[in-house]
Design a protein around this motif. Structure first.
Motif, PDB file in Angstrom:
ATOM      1  N   LYS A  65      11.863 -11.028  -1.324  1.00 22.13           N
ATOM      2  CA  LYS A  65      10.456 -10.829  -0.916  1.00 22.13           C
ATOM      3  C   LYS A  65      10.352 -10.297   0.513  1.00 22.13           C
ATOM      4  O   LYS A  65       9.515  -9.443   0.815  1.00 22.13           O
ATOM      5  N   GLU A  66      11.223 -10.819   1.411  1.00 23.23           N
ATOM      6  CA  GLU A  66      11.174 -10.373   2.815  1.00 23.23           C
ATOM      7  C   GLU A  66      11.350  -8.851   2.883  1.00 23.23           C
ATOM      8  O   GLU A  66      10.677  -8.191   3.662  1.00 23.23           O
ATOM      9  N   GLU A  67      12.243  -8.330   2.060  1.00 25.88           N
ATOM     10  CA  GLU A  67      12.527  -6.878   2.127  1.00 25.88           C
ATOM     11  C   GLU A  67      11.342  -6.041   1.661  1.00 25.88           C
ATOM     12  O   GLU A  67      10.972  -5.069   2.303  1.00 25.88           O
ATOM     13  N   TYR A  68      10.744  -6.423   0.536  1.00 27.18           N
ATOM     14  CA  TYR A  68       9.627  -5.555   0.098  1.00 27.18           C
ATOM     15  C   TYR A  68       8.376  -5.800   0.940  1.00 27.18           C
ATOM     16  O   TYR A  68       7.609  -4.861   1.190  1.00 27.18           O
ATOM     17  N   GLU A  69       8.210  -7.032   1.428  1.00 28.97           N
ATOM     18  CA  GLU A  69       7.042  -7.261   2.296  1.00 28.97           C
ATOM     19  C   GLU A  69       7.209  -6.541   3.642  1.00 28.97           C
ATOM     20  O   GLU A  69       6.211  -6.144   4.249  1.00 28.97           O
ATOM     21  N   ALA A  70       8.431  -6.341   4.090  1.00 31.02           N
ATOM     22  CA  ALA A  70       8.654  -5.571   5.323  1.00 31.02           C
ATOM     23  C   ALA A  70       8.195  -4.121   5.123  1.00 31.02           C
ATOM     24  O   ALA A  70       7.581  -3.518   6.020  1.00 31.02           O
ATOM     25  N   GLU A  71       8.449  -3.592   3.933  1.00 31.39           N
ATOM     26  CA  GLU A  71       7.982  -2.221   3.615  1.00 31.39           C
ATOM     27  C   GLU A  71       6.456  -2.179   3.568  1.00 31.39           C
ATOM     28  O   GLU A  71       5.831  -1.254   4.083  1.00 31.39           O
ATOM     29  N   ILE A  72       5.884  -3.196   2.917  1.00 29.83           N
ATOM     30  CA  ILE A  72       4.412  -3.254   2.839  1.00 29.83           C
ATOM     31  C   ILE A  72       3.833  -3.343   4.248  1.00 29.83           C
ATOM     32  O   ILE A  72       2.872  -2.643   4.595  1.00 29.83           O
ATOM     33  N   LEU A  73       4.436  -4.179   5.077  1.00 34.70           N
ATOM     34  CA  LEU A  73       3.942  -4.381   6.440  1.00 34.70           C
ATOM     35  C   LEU A  73       3.926  -3.064   7.227  1.00 34.70           C
ATOM     36  O   LEU A  73       2.973  -2.787   7.965  1.00 34.70           O
ATOM     37  N   LYS A  74       4.955  -2.255   7.030  1.00 34.96           N
ATOM     38  CA  LYS A  74       4.991  -0.936   7.700  1.00 34.96           C
ATOM     39  C   LYS A  74       3.769  -0.116   7.300  1.00 34.96           C
ATOM     40  O   LYS A  74       3.115   0.513   8.142  1.00 34.96           O
ATOM     41  N   GLU A  75       3.481  -0.114   6.001  1.00 37.84           N
ATOM     42  CA  GLU A  75       2.323   0.649   5.498  1.00 37.84           C
ATOM     43  C   GLU A  75       1.025   0.098   6.082  1.00 37.84           C
ATOM     44  O   GLU A  75       0.127   0.853   6.453  1.00 37.84           O
ATOM     45  N   LEU A  76       0.936  -1.227   6.146  1.00 35.92           N
ATOM     46  CA  LEU A  76      -0.295  -1.856   6.657  1.00 35.92           C
ATOM     47  C   LEU A  76      -0.499  -1.519   8.133  1.00 35.92           C
ATOM     48  O   LEU A  76      -1.616  -1.245   8.581  1.00 35.92           O
ATOM     49  N   LYS A  77       0.599  -1.522   8.877  1.00 34.51           N
ATOM     50  CA  LYS A  77       0.500  -1.219  10.319  1.00 34.51           C
ATOM     51  C   LYS A  77       0.161   0.251  10.516  1.00 34.51           C
ATOM     52  O   LYS A  77      -0.665   0.599  11.359  1.00 34.51           O
ATOM     53  N   ASP A  78       0.785   1.095   9.707  1.00 31.76           N
ATOM     54  CA  ASP A  78       0.533   2.528   9.793  1.00 31.76           C
ATOM     55  C   ASP A  78      -0.955   2.843   9.578  1.00 31.76           C
ATOM     56  O   ASP A  78      -1.527   3.723  10.222  1.00 31.76           O
ATOM     57  N   LYS A  79      -1.577   2.079   8.671  1.00 30.13           N
ATOM     58  CA  LYS A  79      -2.994   2.328   8.336  1.00 30.13           C
ATOM     59  C   LYS A  79      -3.924   1.439   9.170  1.00 30.13           C
ATOM     60  O   LYS A  79      -5.134   1.409   8.932  1.00 30.13           O
ATOM     61  N   GLU A  80      -3.355   0.686  10.114  1.00 31.09           N
ATOM     62  CA  GLU A  80      -4.151  -0.203  10.986  1.00 31.09           C
ATOM     63  C   GLU A  80      -5.073  -1.121  10.179  1.00 31.09           C
ATOM     64  O   GLU A  80      -6.282  -1.218  10.429  1.00 31.09           O
ATOM     65  N   ILE A  81      -4.478  -1.791   9.204  1.00 31.76           N
ATOM     66  CA  ILE A  81      -5.247  -2.664   8.300  1.00 31.76           C
ATOM     67  C   ILE A  81      -5.657  -3.956   9.015  1.00 31.76           C
ATOM     68  O   ILE A  81      -4.854  -4.582   9.704  1.00 31.76           O
TER      69      ILE A  81
END
Ligand code: GAR
Length: 188
Positions: A65-81
């Motif tokens: 989970k840590e690995e895929y959530e790290a990818e999700i987190l990158k996307e969230l930060k990129d979009k300033e969620i």
């Protein structure tokens, strides 16, 4: 205006209700991202149709989970969620996202929690032969549908109720309740 990411695993009818509420001005938010753990989810087709960016992943392609959530987190930060809105996302949120978005993750669940948490809440309610079930919107914590409750609406279960008819009743309540609750939280 706040940026939201919607997480969905399935059809995404709640995602659509959120899209529609933004379009008609009832919900003031930018839907900046859809995240899905099912590459074939119809929610992704809805995102494509609306020109909403999406990130789809397959959990078993990651070590944990840590690995895929790290990818999700990158996307969230990129979009300033600012807020994560779970709309039929059938996975527990892990510590990576909980830490970064503390108090900023909301879920909708098709029962009156704490009754019938987890999968197939509608089937669970029918099996238990309760006369009333409903819909809960709540903040997300590390547990399964256990975070602080924000709003609830009851639904009566008739003598002749089927899974399909109860699901339809619940969906129609969800589609009104969720955008309204999100609007209140984003503006507070
Ligand atoms: C909704 O009924 C939602 O409450 C439920 O999944 C359905 C998704 O429908 N969520 C859960 O059960 C979470 N534990 P949709 O894809 O049509 O929005």
């Amino acid at each position: 205006m706040k940026n939201i990411a919607v997480f969905a695993s399935g059809s995404g009818s709640n995602f659509q209700a959120i899209i529609d509420a933004v379009k008609n001005g009832e919900l003031e938010a930018n839907i900046s991202l859809l995240v899905s753990d099912k590459v074939g989810a119809f929610a992704i087709e809805r995102a494509k149709g609306e020109g909403i960016p999406f990130f789809a992943f397959t959990a078993k392609e990651y070590a944990n989970k840590e690995e895929y959530e790290a990818e999700i987190l990158k996307e969230l930060k990129d979009k300033e969620i600012d807020f994560i809105i779970l709309a039929g996302y059938m996975r527990l949120i892990g510590s990576t996202l909980l830490t970064e978005f503390e108090g900023k993750i909301i879920n909708i669940h098709p029962s009156l929690l704490p009754a019938f948490p987890g999968k197939d809440a509608i089937g669970q309610a029918l099996d238990a032969k309760v006369k009333v079930s409903g819909v809960t919107v709540h903040y997300v914590d590390a547990g399964m549908d256990t975070g602080p409750i924000i709003a609830q609406k009851p639904v009566e279960i008739s003598e002749v109720e089927t899974k399909e008819s109860l699901q339809a009743k619940i969906h129609s309540i969800e589609h009104e309740l969720y955008p309204a609750v999100i609007q209140k939280i984003l503006q507070s």
